[in-house]
Design an enzyme around this catalytic site. Structure first.
Site, PDB file in Angstrom:
ATOM      1  CB  THR A 129      -0.917   0.027   1.227  1.00  0.00           C
ATOM      2  OG1 THR A 129      -1.720  -1.147   1.219  1.00  0.00           O
ATOM      3  CG2 THR A 129      -1.810   1.253   1.200  1.00  0.00           C
ATOM      4  CB  VAL A 158     -13.259  -3.087  -0.379  1.00  0.00           C
ATOM      5  CG1 VAL A 158     -12.777  -1.649  -0.414  1.00  0.00           C
ATOM      6  CG2 VAL A 158     -13.763  -3.518  -1.749  1.00  0.00           C
ATOM      7  CG  ASP A 160      -7.008   0.951   4.916  1.00  0.00           C
ATOM      8  OD1 ASP A 160      -6.709  -0.186   4.482  1.00  0.00           O
ATOM      9  OD2 ASP A 160      -6.158   1.842   5.085  1.00  0.00           O
ATOM     10  CB  THR A 180       0.162   1.722   4.789  1.00  0.00           C
ATOM     11  OG1 THR A 180       0.405   0.521   4.071  1.00  0.00           O
ATOM     12  CG2 THR A 180       1.306   1.950   5.751  1.00  0.00           C
ATOM     13  N   GLY A 181      -1.262  -0.727   6.076  1.00  0.00           N
ATOM     14  CA  GLY A 181      -1.277  -1.855   6.993  1.00  0.00           C
ATOM     15  C   GLY A 181      -2.566  -2.635   6.867  1.00  0.00           C
TER      16      GLY A 181
HETATM   17  N1  GLY Z   1      -4.270  -1.077   3.864  1.00  0.00           N
HETATM   18  C1  GLY Z   1      -4.592  -1.712   2.664  1.00  0.00           C
HETATM   19  C2  GLY Z   1      -5.630  -2.722   2.792  1.00  0.00           C
HETATM   20  O1  GLY Z   1      -5.744  -3.364   3.824  1.00  0.00           O
HETATM   21  O2  GLY Z   1      -6.369  -2.914   1.865  1.00  0.00           O
END
Ligand code: GLY
Length: 291
Positions: A129, A158, A160, A180-181
């Site tokens: 990400t 889907v 965040d 991110t994460g």
């Molecule tokens: N942070 C990206 C996802 O989990 O889709």
């Protein structure tokens, strides 16, 4: 393979796409949504069709090594290799994802490529990400976020990244954040809006990151292989970066050129490394997690 992404200039100017399967640059498609429609979020095949109609070139998203890894996983599942079956069995998700119990376990994290080109402090597992925050000379803030989410995710999942307030948030007079994460954890607390609201109440960008870390921790769902990391910028352009685990690297580009930043905060595993503001400042107002 499917991609999600978003761009945001403020609560009234935002665009996102999720579940793209035929276009390589979700943030660019999201920008078209923001600039050419009155809508905020398009999904799936309709988002791909929208990108086609607006002149975006299509692409095969699955790289050869990713395709090979997926085919290998299918072979192992078919052969009854229990390690290939599923981390989601308990949730009744029919074996759609392989086991990923994290570092230290027999099959820990093997779906995630190690390292990031040998950079010191690089994440123990690869991560894809990308979040970007920008501020121009007039002080206009912007954010963008782009991801394939998770390897071997349940089709349709889907995270965040394409959602305002989750993977990114901008309030022009206050600041911007991108996360991110593990998207499920980030979405669960609306991490990016939490960060910006912390700054609205007078906190620094670092206070905002500590606030998010504490809230994620309080939820109590953090597993060893999870990561939540953020870049946060206030309206003046001051920036902080940080995350739960080591390895979250950022790049800053300004008049002095570009350079890699180590995180200002790594919340775990060494909680003593918390910044002073976490124990003697604004962030103190965030209650510690209950046992
Ligand atoms: N942070 C990206 C996802 O989990 O889709």
């Amino acid at each position: 393979m499917s991609l999600d992404g978003a761009v945001m200039l403020g609560p009234a100017r935002f665009g996102g796409v999720c579940g793209l399967r035929r276009h390589l640059h979700p943030a660019a498609v999201a920008r078209l949504v923001m600039e050419r429609t009155e809508h905020r979020l398009l999904c799936g095949e309709d988002a791909d069709d929208f990108a086609d109609r607006h002149g975006m070139a299509g692409a095969d998203l699955l790289a050869e090594d990713a395709r090979a890894a997926w085919q290998d996983w299918q072979r192992r599942r078919a052969a009854g290799d229990a390690s290939a079956i599923d981390q989601s069995k308990d949730a009744g998700l029919l074996g759609l994802r392989p086991i990923d119990p994290g570092p230290g376990s027999k099959s820990g994290g093997r779906l995630f490529r190690p390292g990031s080109d040998g950079l010191e402090g690089a994440a123990p597992f690869g991560h894809d990400t990308i979040g970007v925050l920008a501020r121009d000379r007039e002080g206009l803030l912007g954010a963008a976020c782009s991801t394939s989410g998770l390897p071997f995710k349940v089709p349709g999942r889907v995270g965040d990244s394409p959602i305002a307030g989750h993977g990114l948030f901008v309030d022009p007079g206050v600041g911007a954040a991108t996360a991110t994460g593990t998207g499920e954890l980030i979405s669960g607390i609306c991490a990016s809006v939490v960060a910006v609201e912390t700054m609205r109440r007078g906190g620094s960008p670092l206070d905002a990151i500590v606030d998010v870390m504490r809230r994620v921790e309080a939820v109590g769902d953090l597993r060893p292989h999870h990561q939540v990391a953020l870049i946060v910028m206030d309206a003046s352009g001051a920036v902080a970066t940080g995350g739960f685990r080591p390895g979250f690297l950022s790049v800053v580009c300004d008049d002095d050129g570009s350079r890699i930043l180590q995180p200002d905060l790594v919340h775990r595993p060494d909680d003593e490394a918390l910044p002073e503001s976490a124990t003697d400042g604004f962030a103190k107002s965030v209650p510690p997690p209950t046992a």
